[in-house]
Scaffold this motif. Structure first.
Motif, PDB file in Angstrom:
ATOM      1  N   GLU A 254       0.835  -1.197   0.000  1.00 51.27           N
ATOM      2  CA  GLU A 254       0.000   0.000   0.000  1.00 51.27           C
ATOM      3  C   GLU A 254       0.873   1.252   0.000  1.00 51.27           C
ATOM      4  O   GLU A 254       0.547   2.258  -0.615  1.00 51.27           O
ATOM      5  N   THR A 255       2.007   1.157   0.696  1.00 51.08           N
ATOM      6  CA  THR A 255       2.925   2.296   0.730  1.00 51.08           C
ATOM      7  C   THR A 255       3.440   2.610  -0.669  1.00 51.08           C
ATOM      8  O   THR A 255       3.487   3.764  -1.090  1.00 51.08           O
ATOM      9  N   ILE A 256       3.788   1.556  -1.410  1.00 52.28           N
ATOM     10  CA  ILE A 256       4.275   1.775  -2.774  1.00 52.28           C
ATOM     11  C   ILE A 256       3.183   2.421  -3.618  1.00 52.28           C
ATOM     12  O   ILE A 256       3.436   3.362  -4.378  1.00 52.28           O
ATOM     13  N   LEU A 257       1.958   1.952  -3.435  1.00 50.47           N
ATOM     14  CA  LEU A 257       0.844   2.544  -4.190  1.00 50.47           C
ATOM     15  C   LEU A 257       0.744   4.038  -3.884  1.00 50.47           C
ATOM     16  O   LEU A 257       0.605   4.871  -4.780  1.00 50.47           O
ATOM     17  N   PHE A 258       0.858   4.376  -2.600  1.00 53.40           N
ATOM     18  CA  PHE A 258       0.741   5.786  -2.228  1.00 53.40           C
ATOM     19  C   PHE A 258       1.923   6.593  -2.755  1.00 53.40           C
ATOM     20  O   PHE A 258       1.765   7.736  -3.189  1.00 53.40           O
ATOM     21  N   ILE A 259       3.119   5.996  -2.745  1.00 53.37           N
ATOM     22  CA  ILE A 259       4.287   6.692  -3.304  1.00 53.37           C
ATOM     23  C   ILE A 259       4.045   7.004  -4.780  1.00 53.37           C
ATOM     24  O   ILE A 259       4.281   8.123  -5.242  1.00 53.37           O
ATOM     25  N   LEU A 260       3.522   6.020  -5.507  1.00 51.58           N
ATOM     26  CA  LEU A 260       3.239   6.243  -6.926  1.00 51.58           C
ATOM     27  C   LEU A 260       2.239   7.375  -7.100  1.00 51.58           C
ATOM     28  O   LEU A 260       2.393   8.239  -7.963  1.00 51.58           O
TER      29      LEU A 260
END
Lengths: 364, 245
Positions: A254-260
């Motif tokens: 989810e963190t990667i999704l938010f970073i994107l």
């Protein structure tokens, strides 16, 4: 492409300001929020005006100071001095116990006790008063056996954060703010810088495709944001014992999704701003303030006016904070927040499409 | 020259921004290995034209080829064949000379060895080998400008576009800069240069003079001076501008 990423890292590592934001900020923020900024009441100065000075009133006073929440403040002998002591700023609350406290208790009358708090800081005042009332109520229940007067005493349990520690609430918020800051603000500024200095034109004339230019600029920040999020989690886990009850893998995903999402926002901002100053201002006002104020991080969304509540619906951080809170504190799985995840993914798509469109228009 | 091998051909190039016509029916050809001067006052449309030729802007109409490729459809192929030095400084100031060369060589797909060779050759030519690990921001403007040019031709392009390359430098550095341009042209690189310094126009093989979006004159400096009975290019330019005004 490889050269591009190397160059980008060189830019970051040679700029003291970027380094401070990237590596100083997470540490400072976690420690600040963890240690200094708390909503808890501890060791607050409180004065007592005891007009009875008998065994019962002294017992109440002792109970108060034994709680650990309050410290004895300056000595006040009459009610006329109360305001004066608040103005000096030391005292936050005064407890006034009326005359003949023990006598009234014994004869079954209402003894009077008054709590006067300095409400220039309303949150603290509220907390102080409710803590003190709680202690006094407990004492009165001790004195009068429950059988005499039926009192309804609700028994409350705080789930997911039993000791009501504010760190639990701040960690998800800080991760969100920092990811926004690093991913969105830093990328938008670094792309705007190339435009401002004229190097962007040289890049566009080169055989690199616009997609490669953007990817090259963004890649280092993906990596650094991810490291940042990780280090905050580690810090909060080991120093403040913030639990990660759910799946770590899911949390990182989810963190990667938010970073994107944050990156696509950053790219979008840079397509509409021509210099670093504009990019910075836009990120500040369009990203940072809403992230802090409207995401439910500090102020509960439920208490906002309806208009602001609607507005918070389009704030990406709002959804992300909900997600990480449920993973970290409640330990729930994707089935509980697939909607939020979808919303974030949708927003990412919208910003990427918008940026591509903007980028093309600029070239035509 | 004179073998009529053209690397840039523009026929009735038109570029409009809304109702404003920035380039009005430009027609010109540039030969291989030529130093082609593109002159005009600020706002005459030079930068617009150069941006079209580099593939940064699409023309409104006209038939244009650069390095034998169509500017509408083959910009990717064109980009591999050209070098570009913009009005603004194009090196990264917080990187060293070496790092700048490595980066620009890298984005043109040059191999490490080739980049090393080229860097050494260029720095040797400028006599600044010892500065290769200096941060660009610490170098004087003149050196930076010459470096920008070296970077623009390090991948041996067919054509190099220079957009006001000598803005803000002293006359001696400008002289040295033009020596570099001559050397590049001697190696067969076609040089397309815009400037508003009229003395520089004398150094070009041929010049075109733009006034208000149109090409008002296109010839060798000598022929232009004869035609307008002028002592130097400055006078030619003034006569043309006055006529237009």
């Amino acid at each position: 492409m490889k050269q591009f990423v190397i160059k980008e890292f060189l830019h970051i590592f040679r700029d003291v300001r970027s380094m401070v934001i990237l590596f100083g900020m997470p540490l400072v923020q976690v420690l600040l929020f963890g240690y200094a900024i708390t909503n808890e009441v501890k060791d607050v100065k409180v004065s007592v005006i005891d007009q009875s000075y008998d065994y019962a009133s002294q017992a109440v006073v002792n109970k108060l100071f034994a709680s650990g929440y309050f410290l004895k403040g300056e000595h006040i002998s009459s009610t006329s001095e109360i305001e004066e002591s608040f103005r000096k700023g030391e005292n936050k609350m005064v407890v006034v116990i009326g005359p003949d406290f023990a006598g009234k208790l014994e004869t079954g009358q209402q003894p009077s006790i008054q709590l006067i708090a300095d409400a220039s800081d309303p949150n603290t005042a509220n907390l102080l008063v409710s803590y003190a009332s709680g202690i006094i109520n407990a004492y009165s229940r001790e004195l009068i056996p429950a059988a005499n007067i039926p009192v309804i005493v609700p028994e409350s349990r705080m789930l997911y954060n039993p000791s009501l520690r504010s760190v639990y609430m701040f960690v998800p918020g800080i991760i969100t703010i920092l990811l926004m800051l690093v991913s969105a603000m830093m990328t938008s500024i670094s792309i705007a810088r190339e435009k401002e200095l004229g190097t962007m034109e040289v890049l566009l004339v080169s055989p690199l495709k616009p997609f490669q230019i953007v990817a090259g600029k963004v890649m280092p920040y993906v990596l650094l944001s991810f490291i940042n999020a990780g280090s905050i989690l580690i810090l909060s886990y080991y120093i403040f014992n913030v639990p990660i009850n759910g799946s770590l893998l899911l949390l990182l995903g989810e963190t990667i999704l938010f970073i994107l999402l944050a990156l696509s926002l950053g790219i979008f901002i840079s397509t509409i701003s021509n210099n670093q100053q504009t990019a910075m201002m836009l990120s500040m006002f369009a990203l940072m303030l809403p992230t802090i104020l409207l995401s439910g991080f500090i102020f509960p969304i439920e208490n906002m006016p309806a208009v602001l509540q609607w507005f918070s619906l389009i704030m990406p951080p709002r959804w992300f904070i909900t997600i990480i809170k449920s993973i970290m504190l409640k330990g729930s799985g994707i089935e509980y927040f697939w909607k939020e995840t979808l919303i974030l993914a949708g927003m990412t798509l919208v910003f990427i499409l918008a940026s591509i469109k903007k980028f093309k228009i600029r070239l035509a | 020259m004179g073998n009529n091998e053209y690397v840039i051909e523009a026929e009735n190039l038109v570029k409009k921004f809304g109702s404003f016509v920035a380039n009005d029916n430009l027609t010109f050809k540039v030969e291989k290995g030529e130093i082609f001067g593109f002159l005009g006052a600020n706002g005459a449309g030079k930068t617009t034209a150069i941006r079209i030729l580099c593939g940064l802007l699409l023309p409104t109409s006209g038939k244009i080829t650069v390095a034998g490729q169509n500017v509408y459809t083959q910009t990717e192929a064109i980009k591999k064949q050209i070098g570009y030095m913009s009005q603004r400084f194009s090196l990264y100031e917080d990187l060293t000379i070496n790092e700048n060369f490595r980066f620009y060589g890298g984005i043109y797909g040059m191999s490490r060895i080739k980049i090393k060779e080229k860097t050494a050759e260029m720095l040797d030519r400028l006599g600044i080998e010892s500065l290769k690990n200096s941060i660009v921001a610490s170098l004087p403007l003149g050196i930076r400008q010459k470096l920008s040019f070296s970077v623009a031709i390090m991948h041996s392009p067919q054509i190099v576009f220079l957009d006001e390359p000598t803005g803000g430098v002293d006359p001696i550095t400008r002289r040295q800069f033009w020596e570099l341009i001559y050397e590049a042209a001697a190696k067969g690189i076609t040089v397309f240069v815009t400037t508003h310094y009229m003395d520089e126009a004398e150094y070009c093989n041929r010049v075109s003079i733009m006034v208000d979006g149109r090409i008002e004159a296109l010839d060798t400096p000598r022929n232009l001076k004869d035609k307008f009975q002028a002592k130097n290019m400055d006078e030619v330019f003034l006569k043309l501008a006055r006529k237009a005004g």
